[in-house]
Every structure is written in structure tokens, then in C-alpha cells.
Motif scaffolding. Structure first.
Motif, PDB file in Angstrom:
ATOM      1  N   GLN A   1      -8.594  -8.361  -0.409  1.00  0.00           N
ATOM      2  CA  GLN A   1      -9.658  -9.354  -0.297  1.00  0.00           C
ATOM      3  C   GLN A   1      -9.312 -10.827  -0.452  1.00  0.00           C
ATOM      4  O   GLN A   1      -9.766 -11.594   0.029  1.00  0.00           O
ATOM      5  CB  GLN A   1     -10.617  -9.058  -1.872  1.00  0.00           C
ATOM      6  CG  GLN A   1     -11.250  -7.774  -1.767  1.00  0.00           C
ATOM      7  CD  GLN A   1     -11.812  -7.438  -3.073  1.00  0.00           C
ATOM      8  OE1 GLN A   1     -11.819  -8.204  -3.916  1.00  0.00           O
ATOM      9  NE2 GLN A   1     -12.127  -5.930  -3.145  1.00  0.00           N
TER      10      GLN A   1
ATOM     11  N   GLY B   1      -6.435  -3.247  -2.837  1.00  0.00           N
ATOM     12  CA  GLY B   1      -7.708  -3.824  -2.413  1.00  0.00           C
ATOM     13  C   GLY B   1      -7.939  -5.177  -2.736  1.00  0.00           C
ATOM     14  O   GLY B   1      -8.338  -6.085  -2.077  1.00  0.00           O
ATOM     15  N   LEU B   2      -7.733  -5.487  -4.102  1.00  0.00           N
ATOM     16  CA  LEU B   2      -7.673  -6.961  -4.459  1.00  0.00           C
ATOM     17  C   LEU B   2      -6.711  -7.772  -3.679  1.00  0.00           C
ATOM     18  O   LEU B   2      -7.216  -8.746  -3.063  1.00  0.00           O
ATOM     19  CB  LEU B   2      -7.035  -7.055  -5.806  1.00  0.00           C
ATOM     20  CG  LEU B   2      -8.168  -6.316  -7.082  1.00  0.00           C
ATOM     21  CD1 LEU B   2      -7.415  -6.393  -8.374  1.00  0.00           C
ATOM     22  CD2 LEU B   2      -9.487  -7.324  -7.179  1.00  0.00           C
TER      23      LEU B   2
ATOM     24  N   GLU C   1       0.771  -1.422   0.059  1.00  0.00           N
ATOM     25  CA  GLU C   1       0.081  -0.085  -0.038  1.00  0.00           C
ATOM     26  C   GLU C   1       0.833   1.234  -0.250  1.00  0.00           C
ATOM     27  O   GLU C   1       0.791   2.121  -0.725  1.00  0.00           O
ATOM     28  CB  GLU C   1      -0.977  -0.026   1.219  1.00  0.00           C
ATOM     29  CG  GLU C   1      -1.945   1.088   1.057  1.00  0.00           C
ATOM     30  CD  GLU C   1      -2.988   0.973   2.227  1.00  0.00           C
ATOM     31  OE1 GLU C   1      -3.843   1.780   2.425  1.00  0.00           O
ATOM     32  OE2 GLU C   1      -2.872   0.020   3.033  1.00  0.00           O
TER      33      GLU C   1
ATOM     34  N   ALA D   1      -4.540   1.292  -9.423  1.00  0.00           N
ATOM     35  CA  ALA D   1      -5.694   1.843  -8.678  1.00  0.00           C
ATOM     36  C   ALA D   1      -6.593   0.773  -7.752  1.00  0.00           C
ATOM     37  O   ALA D   1      -7.058   1.233  -6.858  1.00  0.00           O
ATOM     38  CB  ALA D   1      -6.797   2.254 -10.005  1.00  0.00           C
ATOM     39  N   ASP D   2      -6.255  -0.450  -8.140  1.00  0.00           N
ATOM     40  CA  ASP D   2      -7.160  -1.523  -7.295  1.00  0.00           C
ATOM     41  C   ASP D   2      -6.347  -2.450  -6.978  1.00  0.00           C
ATOM     42  O   ASP D   2      -7.113  -3.523  -6.035  1.00  0.00           O
ATOM     43  CB  ASP D   2      -8.373  -1.972  -8.116  1.00  0.00           C
ATOM     44  CG  ASP D   2      -7.788  -2.759  -9.301  1.00  0.00           C
ATOM     45  OD1 ASP D   2      -6.584  -2.904  -9.380  1.00  0.00           O
ATOM     46  OD2 ASP D   2      -8.700  -3.029 -10.301  1.00  0.00           O
TER      47      ASP D   2
ATOM     48  N   GLY E   1      -4.056  -6.743 -11.187  1.00  0.00           N
ATOM     49  CA  GLY E   1      -4.984  -5.633 -11.177  1.00  0.00           C
ATOM     50  C   GLY E   1      -4.193  -4.369 -11.737  1.00  0.00           C
ATOM     51  O   GLY E   1      -3.292  -4.437 -12.679  1.00  0.00           O
TER      52      GLY E   1
END
Length: 246
Positions: free
Chosen positions: A222, A218-219, A178, A214-215, A211
Motif C-alpha cells: 500500500q 500488505g502495508l 513476502e 500478518a499484515d 505492522g
């Protein structure tokens, strides 16, 4: 007689990627100092006749500090033993092999490096991602995901890395994913830049999460992505779906 220390790279985890020399030395070693990165398949190959010492650095649980590992290498070598320091990947690529070699040389101990196939190249390859490709990337940069915590300032130039048009490969960077993504975006890297995070690369339970900047964070949350994992950033990631059957 003073013994000898071999700094042996075990490759990314697939035991068939061990070099012939690495396998020979493992089988003939009197003492083997290993960590967790070689993986269970390779660690299961360690001979029962050798003194096997787990010196792994796990998250929040360092069995031995680096200076203790250095002292142990010196001690066993001065006892006249043939010592193998077994490392994942290649000993000199973010493996602290250079530091250990310096200590041994200063102590008058013979040391030999046995290069290993680096996970920085092999793991993306197993995931269908060539880190260079004439249509996508003519340059590649390897980045450590864990800098020396005692350093006052980072040695990574995120502004330069954000402008870099080649492939970025981050090793040991799951916990910092992150933060690394934020740095790249802050310095202008496109949010649409493809990213792949590859867990347990080259092993039977390898898993790939794909991914964009941008994502991807989060992926990974998850999917509960865990170390060991490698992050590949750049257009070469687009080849994953073409080169690996899904």
C-alpha cells in the motif's frame, strides 16, 4: 610501485556517521569505486580530483559484475594508485568486502579494511528500535535478503529462525519480504510478531512502516515501500512508538 586499496564502510547514509578515518581517506583517494548505498549526501562529498567510478548494482541494472569490479580494483592498484572501495554500512557485513579482500591479497596488493557503522544497528536505532532490550530481546540475528543466486540451496534455516526468540534483522530484503514472511509463518512464527520496515534509514527522507507478520506485506504494498530498506522482526519493534515522536 603497487598502490593500496582501502575497503571503506560509509555507514548507513547520514554523512555525520562517517568515521574520521573514512572521511580522510575519501578526501585523499586517487580512485574511488562506489555504489548507490552510501547515498547522495555522501556521494556528493567525493572529491573532484579523484577518478570516481560508479560500480553500483541496481535492480535489473548491474553496471559492472563483481568480477569486473575485482579486476578494476587490481588494475588501479597495480598502477600505483591509492584506491578507495566505498561501500554502504560495513564492508564485511553482507557487503562482499571479504571477497574483494581475498582477490587483492592473492594479487599481492596491500588492502586495509575501514569498518563502517552497520545499517543493521544504526537504522533501527534512528527509528526508535533498539535491537536488544532486557525486557524484549537478548539475542539478535542478521540475515541477508539476497543470497548468492548461484547457490543450489538456501543457507537460511527458516525453521530455526522461526523459533528464534531474539530480534531478526533482514538487510536488502524488500523484494523478498513476502517470501520471507511466508517462510517464518510456515515454520510456526506467530502472526502477531511485530515487524518494522525502515526505508532510507538515517537519511532525511527515512520512512518507517510498522505492522505484524500478518499484515506487513500488505502495508508495504500500500505504501509502495522501496529499497534500500531494512526489516526488523521481534518484540523490540513495540518500542518504536514510545521512542519516536509521531
Amino acid at each position: 610501485m603497487i598502490g593500496k586499496v582501502y575497503l571503506v564502510g560509509s555507514g548507513p547514509g547520514d554523512p555525520e556517521l562517517l568515521t574520521i578515518k573514512a572521511k580522510r581517506l575519501i578526501e585523499s583517494a586517487e580512485v574511488i569505486l562506489y555504489d548507490q548505498l552510501p547515498g547522495k549526501a555522501i556521494l556528493d562529498m567525493l572529491p573532484a580530483s579523484a577518478e570516481r567510478i560508479d560500480v553500483g548494482k541496481y535492480a535489473g541494472d548491474h553496471k559492472l559484475s563483481q568480477w569486473q569490479i575485482n579486476e578494476l580494483l587490481v588494475k588501479r592498484a597495480k598502477e600505483g594508485k591509492l584506491v578507495v572501495r566505498l561501500k554502504g554500512g560495513d564492508p564485511y557485513l553482507f557487503g562482499r568486502g571479504g571477497e574483494e579482500a581475498q582477490v587483492l591479497v592473492r594479487e599481492g596488493i596491500e588492502v586495509e579494511v575501514v569498518p563502517g557503522i552497520t545499517s543493521a544497528i544504526a537504522v533501527p536505532a534512528y527509528a526508535g528500535i533498539p535491537i536488544t532490550h532486557r525486557d524484549y530481546a537478548s539475542m539478535v540475528t542478521f540475515i541477508t535478503g539476497h543470497e548468492d543466486p548461484t547457490k543450489e540451496e538456501t543457507g537460511l534455516d527458516w525453521e530455526l529462525l522461526a523459533r528464534f526468540e531474539g530480534t531478526l534483522v533482514i538487510l536488502m530484503g524488500v523484494s523478498m519480504l513476502e517470501s520471507n514472511v511466508k517462510e517464518l509463518l510456515k515454520h510456526g512464527k506467530s502472526i502477531d510478531t511485530p515487524v518494522a520496515v525502515i526505508e532510507k534509514g538515517t537519511r532525511p527522507d527515512q520512512r518507517v512502516t510498522v505492522g505484524t507478520l500478518a499484515d506487513i506485506v500488505g502495508l508495504c504494498k500500500q505504501r509502495n515501500v522501496r529499497a534500500p530498506a531494512i526489516t526488523v522482526i521481534g518484540d523490540v519493534v513495540k518500542l518504536h512508538r514510545e521512542l519516536v515522536k509521531h
